[in-house]
Scaffold this motif. Structure first.
Motif, mmCIF file in Angstrom:
data_model
loop_
_atom_site.group_PDB
_atom_site.id
_atom_site.type_symbol
_atom_site.label_atom_id
_atom_site.label_comp_id
_atom_site.label_asym_id
_atom_site.label_seq_id
_atom_site.Cartn_x
_atom_site.Cartn_y
_atom_site.Cartn_z
ATOM 1 N N PHE A 123 0.827 -1.202 0.000
ATOM 2 C CA PHE A 123 0.000 0.000 0.000
ATOM 3 C C PHE A 123 0.870 1.265 0.000
ATOM 4 C CE2 PHE A 123 -1.746 3.365 2.759
ATOM 5 C CZ PHE A 123 -2.879 3.729 2.038
ATOM 6 N N VAL A 124 1.895 1.274 0.843
ATOM 7 C CA VAL A 124 2.776 2.446 0.931
ATOM 8 C C VAL A 124 3.471 2.697 -0.410
ATOM 9 C CG1 VAL A 124 4.857 3.378 2.014
ATOM 10 C CG2 VAL A 124 3.109 2.256 3.418
ATOM 11 N N GLN A 125 3.985 1.634 -1.023
ATOM 12 C CA GLN A 125 4.672 1.803 -2.302
ATOM 13 C C GLN A 125 3.710 2.237 -3.406
ATOM 14 O OE1 GLN A 125 7.983 1.868 -3.008
ATOM 15 N NE2 GLN A 125 8.090 1.848 -0.767
ATOM 16 N N TRP A 126 2.501 1.732 -3.368
ATOM 17 C CA TRP A 126 1.486 2.164 -4.336
ATOM 18 C C TRP A 126 1.226 3.653 -4.205
ATOM 19 C CZ3 TRP A 126 -4.157 2.487 -2.929
ATOM 20 C CH2 TRP A 126 -4.950 2.839 -4.026
ATOM 21 N N GLN A 127 1.068 4.120 -2.980
ATOM 22 C CA GLN A 127 0.811 5.542 -2.782
ATOM 23 C C GLN A 127 2.012 6.401 -3.169
ATOM 24 O OE1 GLN A 127 -2.159 7.394 -1.943
ATOM 25 N NE2 GLN A 127 -2.652 5.446 -2.904
ATOM 26 N N PHE A 128 3.225 5.911 -2.886
ATOM 27 C CA PHE A 128 4.395 6.641 -3.356
ATOM 28 C C PHE A 128 4.345 6.790 -4.871
ATOM 29 C CE2 PHE A 128 8.486 6.577 -5.472
ATOM 30 C CZ PHE A 128 9.130 7.646 -4.892
ATOM 31 N N ASP A 129 4.083 5.709 -5.583
ATOM 32 C CA ASP A 129 4.078 5.757 -7.041
ATOM 33 C C ASP A 129 2.959 6.647 -7.577
ATOM 34 O OD1 ASP A 129 6.296 4.292 -7.785
ATOM 35 O OD2 ASP A 129 5.177 3.024 -9.171
ATOM 36 N N VAL A 130 1.770 6.529 -7.000
ATOM 37 C CA VAL A 130 0.648 7.361 -7.441
ATOM 38 C C VAL A 130 0.986 8.840 -7.268
ATOM 39 C CG1 VAL A 130 -1.716 8.048 -6.848
ATOM 40 C CG2 VAL A 130 -1.154 5.626 -7.100
ATOM 41 N N GLN A 131 1.521 9.178 -6.101
ATOM 42 C CA GLN A 131 1.830 10.582 -5.824
ATOM 43 C C GLN A 131 2.989 11.086 -6.680
ATOM 44 O OE1 GLN A 131 2.266 11.405 -1.643
ATOM 45 N NE2 GLN A 131 0.326 10.436 -1.095
ATOM 46 N N TRP A 132 4.022 10.255 -6.856
ATOM 47 C CA TRP A 132 5.159 10.694 -7.661
ATOM 48 C C TRP A 132 4.756 10.876 -9.122
ATOM 49 C CZ3 TRP A 132 9.593 12.979 -6.955
ATOM 50 C CH2 TRP A 132 10.477 13.067 -8.037
#
Length: 507
Positions: free
Chosen positions: A193-202
């Motif tokens: 979940f954390v990595q998904w949100q990092f990618d979405v935001q980046w």
């Protein structure tokens, strides 16, 4: 050879996102990152260079993280999580200001907020949210599964390093791995979940930057950390013993600056093993970095020609030896798989003719740092009149002092030479940062980059890193330090030197 992405002259600023202002203890991918893109656009800058975007490691350095593929969880902004209803805004109220990053206090606080957001996602996610997460996870499966399991096991067995985990986990036996995936499924889901949100935001920030005419320049460390998902999941690609400990480690030999050299401690690659599958791990690593950035700087480029191998039992770098790297074979494989490679080669330090030959054969631009230009005479390769166009010039890098800090501490010869060359008074307090910026911008180098600290004329207390010391990587700025005249002056210099449209001079 000049790569197509170097066809136009361009200028940019080096600033890591953690240095941005913001209310949550460190800069992140929230509103202030978008404000900074707006500032770059207004200042005529078309490049934003960052440090590595991966997780931080010992000493909170972005050059020694737990994954060569993952994003830094500390960069995940909370505002989008609140907007989605996954995190309560009132839980973010704290005494955090814009001061330097207090990592020992900040890291557990931010990670706790991410866990609260993950719980909120579990309670409030729509079927569309769930589907988007699943689709993204499938697209990143080649690194994500090992990373999330590594982080789950690290959480369960901390502070032990992976060779000290139970033997079945350290050696990745099928039964132990299957059981671990079942036992730690929820923790793995959190890290996913954390990595998904990092990618979405980046990716959202990247799209916004592109809409403003700003390209992103990333940073790829040559080596990885021993305690990392990369080393644990593919020990065959490193020089390790039977229990997973490094037999040799990376560093650089003794030189003028250090009588004992530098013992970095990273495990060294087994280049022969990497060559057997056509450097597949490197292809995936660079592919991932090019998903995040438009251009990638590769740190310690000379290590691909030859590298300093230090026995792991040695406490310093004195008793090392040079070993041959993969050379052109690696970059031939990368180009064949990925096409035209937008790579900057960090070719600083003791550079041999073989390193020059490799860089020239790839066509990658090299680096020149103006702070290194004034220690000799007019033949110094770092002086602008000695540049070639296929170059990226920096006033200073993250490892350098700020320009005013350098000016205050440089030798008398350097100050006198620089004063004559740059046309400034050889005295403390001179506006040498603008003279350096102008010299970089008006050089023939295709790309010119400066630290944001140098744009603001900040002294040495504001440097990002002092190599070989602790307590670095924590610098942040405040918006009230950035007056409108700074962007205007930088835009004028950039336009007059042909790095942005001439119309900026008229604004």
């Amino acid at each position: 050879m000049l790569h197509s992405w170097m066809a136009q002259r361009a200028a940019g600023v080096l600033l890591h996102p953690t240095s941005l202002p913001g209310p949550h203890g460190a800069g992140d991918l929230g509103p202030n990152a978008y404000y900074f893109v707006d500032w770059l656009h207004g200042a005529g800058q078309t490049l934003w260079q960052t440090l590595p975007l991966g997780p931080v490691g010992p000493g909170f350095s972005p050059y020694m993280g737990s994954s060569a593929f993952a994003g830094n969880p500390l960069l995940v902004a909370f505002e989008p999580l609140v907007q989605r209803g996954w995190l309560r805004a009132e839980s973010l109220q704290s005494a955090w200001g814009d001061e330097r990053i207090d990592y020992p206090v900040l890291v557990p606080w931010r990670m706790q907020k991410l866990r609260e957001a993950f719980a909120g996602f579990g309670q409030h996610a729509t079927p569309e949210d769930q589907a988007q997460l699943a689709t993204w996870a499938q697209s990143q499966q080649h690194w994500l599964d090992d990373y999330t399991l590594f982080m789950a096991l690290d959480h369960a067995h901390s502070p032990a390093l992976w060779p000290q985990w139970p033997p079945g986990l350290a050696q990745r036996t099928p039964d132990a791995m299957a059981q671990a995936r079942l036992q730690h499924a929820l923790e793995m889901a959190f890290w996913c979940f954390v990595q998904w949100q990092f990618d979405v935001q980046w990716q959202a920030l990247k799209a916004y930057a592109h809409a403003k005419g700003v390209r992103l320049v990333g940073d790829l460390p040559i080596f990885v950390a021993h305690h990392s998902a990369d080393c644990w999941s593919r020990p065959d690609l490193y020089q390790l013993d039977a229990v997973g400990q490094p037999t040799v480690v990376a560093g650089v030999p003794p030189d003028f600056f250090s009588a004992t050299g530098q013992r970095w401690g990273n495990p060294l690659y087994n280049w022969a093993a990497m060559a057997q599958d056509g450097y597949a791990w490197w292809i995936e690593r660079v592919r991932r970095q090019l998903q995040l950035a438009d251009v990638v700087r590769i740190d310690h480029f000379r290590g691909f020609v030859d590298y300093w191998e230090i026995p792991a039992t040695e406490p310093t770098a004195i008793h090392g030896r040079w070993q041959l790297g993969p050379g052109a074979a690696l970059f031939d494989a990368l180009a064949q798989a990925l096409g035209d490679l937008p790579i900057i080669a960090e070719d600083l330090g003791l550079i041999t003719p073989a390193v020059h030959a490799l860089r020239e054969s790839t066509g990658f631009p090299g680096m020149r740092v103006l702070q290194f230009a004034f220690s000799g005479d007019a033949h110094n390769a770092f002086l602008p009149h000695n540049f070639e166009p296929n170059t990226v010039v920096y006033t200073g890098t993250h490892d350098n002092d700020t320009v005013p800090g350098w000016w205050a501490s440089c030798s008398g010869h350097e100050r006198s030479f620089a004063a004559h060359y740059l046309g400034v008074a050889p005295e403390p307090g001179a506006a040498v940062h603008w003279a350096m910026l102008r010299a970089a911008s008006f050089s023939v180098a295709r790309l010119a980059v400066c630290q944001f600290q140098d744009v603001l004329g900040l002294d040495g207390q504001h440097r990002m890193n002092t190599p070989g010391t602790m307590g670095c990587w924590s610098w942040r700025f405040k918006w009230d330090w950035v007056g409108p005249e700074v962007a205007h002056q930088l835009a004028q210099i950039t336009a007059a030197s042909g790095r942005v449209g001439f119309e900026r001079l008229q604004s």
